[in-house]
Design a protein around this motif. Sequence first.
Motif, PDB file in Angstrom:
ATOM      1  N   ASN A 263      62.142 -19.969  29.008  1.00 62.91           N
ATOM      2  CA  ASN A 263      62.712 -21.010  29.843  1.00 62.91           C
ATOM      3  C   ASN A 263      61.794 -22.220  29.753  1.00 62.91           C
ATOM      4  OD1 ASN A 263      62.917 -22.682  32.281  1.00 62.91           O
ATOM      5  ND2 ASN A 263      64.389 -21.159  32.994  1.00 62.91           N
ATOM      6  N   ARG A 264      62.309 -23.299  29.180  1.00 67.35           N
ATOM      7  CA  ARG A 264      61.476 -24.478  28.897  1.00 67.35           C
ATOM      8  C   ARG A 264      60.876 -25.083  30.173  1.00 67.35           C
ATOM      9  NH1 ARG A 264      60.650 -26.906  24.420  1.00 67.35           N
ATOM     10  NH2 ARG A 264      59.764 -28.996  24.374  1.00 67.35           N
ATOM     11  N   ALA A 265      61.670 -25.196  31.232  1.00 68.61           N
ATOM     12  CA  ALA A 265      61.166 -25.789  32.472  1.00 68.61           C
ATOM     13  C   ALA A 265      60.036 -24.941  33.058  1.00 68.61           C
ATOM     14  CB  ALA A 265      62.301 -25.945  33.483  1.00 68.61           C
ATOM     15  N   GLU A 266      60.224 -23.625  33.069  1.00 60.00           N
ATOM     16  CA  GLU A 266      59.171 -22.739  33.572  1.00 60.00           C
ATOM     17  C   GLU A 266      57.933 -22.808  32.685  1.00 60.00           C
ATOM     18  OE1 GLU A 266      60.187 -18.762  35.895  1.00 60.00           O
ATOM     19  OE2 GLU A 266      61.244 -18.883  33.981  1.00 60.00           O
ATOM     20  N   ALA A 267      58.141 -22.889  31.379  1.00 59.52           N
ATOM     21  CA  ALA A 267      57.014 -22.961  30.448  1.00 59.52           C
ATOM     22  C   ALA A 267      56.214 -24.243  30.656  1.00 59.52           C
ATOM     23  CB  ALA A 267      57.517 -22.855  29.013  1.00 59.52           C
ATOM     24  N   GLU A 268      56.917 -25.348  30.906  1.00 64.81           N
ATOM     25  CA  GLU A 268      56.219 -26.618  31.155  1.00 64.81           C
ATOM     26  C   GLU A 268      55.377 -26.536  32.423  1.00 64.81           C
ATOM     27  OE1 GLU A 268      59.427 -29.437  31.077  1.00 64.81           O
ATOM     28  OE2 GLU A 268      59.492 -29.458  28.885  1.00 64.81           O
ATOM     29  N   GLU A 269      55.931 -25.928  33.448  1.00 67.58           N
ATOM     30  CA  GLU A 269      55.179 -25.750  34.688  1.00 67.58           C
ATOM     31  C   GLU A 269      53.994 -24.809  34.461  1.00 67.58           C
ATOM     32  OE1 GLU A 269      55.855 -23.550  38.940  1.00 67.58           O
ATOM     33  OE2 GLU A 269      57.572 -24.609  38.081  1.00 67.58           O
ATOM     34  N   ALA A 270      54.247 -23.735  33.723  1.00 64.68           N
ATOM     35  CA  ALA A 270      53.201 -22.741  33.475  1.00 64.68           C
ATOM     36  C   ALA A 270      52.049 -23.327  32.678  1.00 64.68           C
ATOM     37  CB  ALA A 270      53.787 -21.543  32.742  1.00 64.68           C
ATOM     38  N   ILE A 271      52.349 -24.168  31.696  1.00 65.93           N
ATOM     39  CA  ILE A 271      51.281 -24.700  30.845  1.00 65.93           C
ATOM     40  C   ILE A 271      50.332 -25.579  31.663  1.00 65.93           C
ATOM     41  CG2 ILE A 271      52.316 -26.814  29.902  1.00 65.93           C
ATOM     42  CD1 ILE A 271      50.540 -24.129  27.868  1.00 65.93           C
ATOM     43  N   GLN A 272      50.854 -26.273  32.667  1.00 65.17           N
ATOM     44  CA  GLN A 272      49.982 -27.054  33.552  1.00 65.17           C
ATOM     45  C   GLN A 272      49.017 -26.133  34.296  1.00 65.17           C
ATOM     46  OE1 GLN A 272      52.310 -29.565  36.111  1.00 65.17           O
ATOM     47  NE2 GLN A 272      53.410 -30.502  34.411  1.00 65.17           N
ATOM     48  N   GLU A 273      49.567 -25.042  34.807  1.00 62.53           N
ATOM     49  CA  GLU A 273      48.735 -24.086  35.542  1.00 62.53           C
ATOM     50  C   GLU A 273      47.726 -23.405  34.614  1.00 62.53           C
ATOM     51  OE1 GLU A 273      51.561 -21.553  37.520  1.00 62.53           O
ATOM     52  OE2 GLU A 273      52.440 -23.245  38.598  1.00 62.53           O
ATOM     53  N   VAL A 274      48.132 -23.171  33.369  1.00 67.08           N
ATOM     54  CA  VAL A 274      47.224 -22.575  32.390  1.00 67.08           C
ATOM     55  C   VAL A 274      46.024 -23.481  32.168  1.00 67.08           C
ATOM     56  CG1 VAL A 274      46.985 -22.014  29.925  1.00 67.08           C
ATOM     57  CG2 VAL A 274      48.943 -21.130  31.221  1.00 67.08           C
ATOM     58  N   TYR A 275      46.266 -24.772  32.008  1.00 68.74           N
ATOM     59  CA  TYR A 275      45.151 -25.690  31.767  1.00 68.74           C
ATOM     60  C   TYR A 275      44.273 -25.874  33.002  1.00 68.74           C
ATOM     61  CZ  TYR A 275      46.054 -26.533  26.945  1.00 68.74           C
ATOM     62  OH  TYR A 275      46.172 -26.352  25.595  1.00 68.74           O
ATOM     63  N   ILE A 276      44.841 -25.712  34.181  1.00 68.89           N
ATOM     64  CA  ILE A 276      44.006 -25.716  35.398  1.00 68.89           C
ATOM     65  C   ILE A 276      43.067 -24.510  35.357  1.00 68.89           C
ATOM     66  CG2 ILE A 276      44.036 -25.375  37.907  1.00 68.89           C
ATOM     67  CD1 ILE A 276      46.664 -27.061  37.904  1.00 68.89           C
ATOM     68  N   LYS A 277      43.599 -23.355  34.954  1.00 64.99           N
ATOM     69  CA  LYS A 277      42.756 -22.161  34.848  1.00 64.99           C
ATOM     70  C   LYS A 277      41.680 -22.344  33.788  1.00 64.99           C
ATOM     71  CE  LYS A 277      45.994 -18.690  36.501  1.00 64.99           C
ATOM     72  NZ  LYS A 277      46.723 -17.450  36.228  1.00 64.99           N
ATOM     73  N   ILE A 278      42.055 -22.944  32.669  1.00 63.61           N
ATOM     74  CA  ILE A 278      41.069 -23.183  31.608  1.00 63.61           C
ATOM     75  C   ILE A 278      39.949 -24.079  32.139  1.00 63.61           C
ATOM     76  CG2 ILE A 278      40.717 -24.311  29.372  1.00 63.61           C
ATOM     77  CD1 ILE A 278      43.576 -23.268  28.625  1.00 63.61           C
ATOM     78  N   TRP A 279      40.306 -25.139  32.849  1.00 63.44           N
ATOM     79  CA  TRP A 279      39.322 -26.056  33.424  1.00 63.44           C
ATOM     80  C   TRP A 279      38.398 -25.311  34.386  1.00 63.44           C
ATOM     81  CZ3 TRP A 279      37.332 -30.734  32.736  1.00 63.44           C
ATOM     82  CH2 TRP A 279      36.676 -31.366  33.783  1.00 63.44           C
ATOM     83  N   GLN A 280      38.986 -24.454  35.221  1.00 66.58           N
ATOM     84  CA  GLN A 280      38.202 -23.735  36.221  1.00 66.58           C
ATOM     85  C   GLN A 280      37.358 -22.612  35.625  1.00 66.58           C
ATOM     86  OE1 GLN A 280      41.434 -22.560  38.766  1.00 66.58           O
ATOM     87  NE2 GLN A 280      41.277 -24.404  40.042  1.00 66.58           N
ATOM     88  N   ARG A 281      37.824 -22.032  34.518  1.00 67.02           N
ATOM     89  CA  ARG A 281      37.148 -20.861  33.956  1.00 67.02           C
ATOM     90  C   ARG A 281      36.401 -21.143  32.657  1.00 67.02           C
ATOM     91  NH1 ARG A 281      42.140 -16.602  34.718  1.00 67.02           N
ATOM     92  NH2 ARG A 281      42.247 -16.783  36.978  1.00 67.02           N
ATOM     93  N   ALA A 282      36.273 -22.379  32.278  1.00 70.49           N
ATOM     94  CA  ALA A 282      35.616 -22.721  31.015  1.00 70.49           C
ATOM     95  C   ALA A 282      34.200 -22.163  30.942  1.00 70.49           C
ATOM     96  CB  ALA A 282      35.613 -24.235  30.811  1.00 70.49           C
ATOM     97  N   ASP A 283      33.544 -22.050  32.084  1.00 66.69           N
ATOM     98  CA  ASP A 283      32.173 -21.528  32.082  1.00 66.69           C
ATOM     99  C   ASP A 283      32.116 -20.031  31.771  1.00 66.69           C
ATOM    100  OD1 ASP A 283      33.429 -20.956  34.519  1.00 66.69           O
ATOM    101  OD2 ASP A 283      31.521 -20.916  35.616  1.00 66.69           O
ATOM    102  N   ARG A 284      33.252 -19.348  31.796  1.00 66.55           N
ATOM    103  CA  ARG A 284      33.295 -17.910  31.497  1.00 66.55           C
ATOM    104  C   ARG A 284      33.419 -17.629  29.996  1.00 66.55           C
ATOM    105  NH1 ARG A 284      37.493 -15.884  36.154  1.00 66.55           N
ATOM    106  NH2 ARG A 284      36.361 -16.767  37.911  1.00 66.55           N
ATOM    107  N   PHE A 285      33.757 -18.644  29.235  1.00 65.95           N
ATOM    108  CA  PHE A 285      33.898 -18.455  27.791  1.00 65.95           C
ATOM    109  C   PHE A 285      32.520 -18.259  27.170  1.00 65.95           C
ATOM    110  CE2 PHE A 285      33.859 -20.277  23.486  1.00 65.95           C
ATOM    111  CZ  PHE A 285      34.713 -19.365  22.870  1.00 65.95           C
ATOM    112  N   VAL A 286      32.391 -17.195  26.353  1.00 66.44           N
ATOM    113  CA  VAL A 286      31.142 -16.906  25.664  1.00 66.44           C
ATOM    114  C   VAL A 286      31.384 -17.095  24.177  1.00 66.44           C
ATOM    115  CG1 VAL A 286      29.367 -15.177  25.211  1.00 66.44           C
ATOM    116  CG2 VAL A 286      30.497 -15.239  27.445  1.00 66.44           C
TER     117      VAL A 286
END
Length: 183
Positions: free
Chosen positions: A46-69
């Motif tokens: 579902n394109r609309a859900e995917a667009e919303e989800a990708i925003q939330e994904v990048y928020i998680k990436i921003w918040q969890r970037a320090d966990r990447f090894v």
Amino acid sequence: MAVQAASADIADLIARCSLHDRTAFRTLYQRTSAKLFGVVLRILKNRAEAEEAIQEVYIKIWQRADRFVAGQYSPISWLVAIARNHALDMLRARRPAGEDIDAALDIADAAPNPERLAAASEDGARIEACLAQLDAEKADAVRGAYLDGYSYEELAQRFAVPLNTMRTWLRRSLIRLRECLTA
């Protein structure tokens, strides 16, 4: 070599994002959003859900970037895992409540159930003979799990035993059935 360079660039961008570098985050988004959007869209369909989800994904990436090894994971694999897990969480959240599924149990199925089909065949007779060699409770638990589709938890409640005991019953019973069938 170009793939390693791109991977190193993405790893560097993630590291800079962990320091709250907005420019690095913008660049990371530009380089990876198409791939991550494809992953999310394939799962959600579902394109609309995917667009919303990708925003939330990048928020998680921003918040969890320090966990990447770096070196422990491929940076793109780490990003895809975050996107995939978020999309799967969204799928789970949209599932209907259990009461709707319970209503489906009242619908009759015209086809013979798996137990009847197996019993009608020669293999079914062999399986039944081997099941007869098990304790009655354990044979009923095997039938419940593998023919009637009950979960381990449902069977544990039904037979008033702890969940791990039910798992052990089923595992040992399957081993005995396999030995019986191969004999």
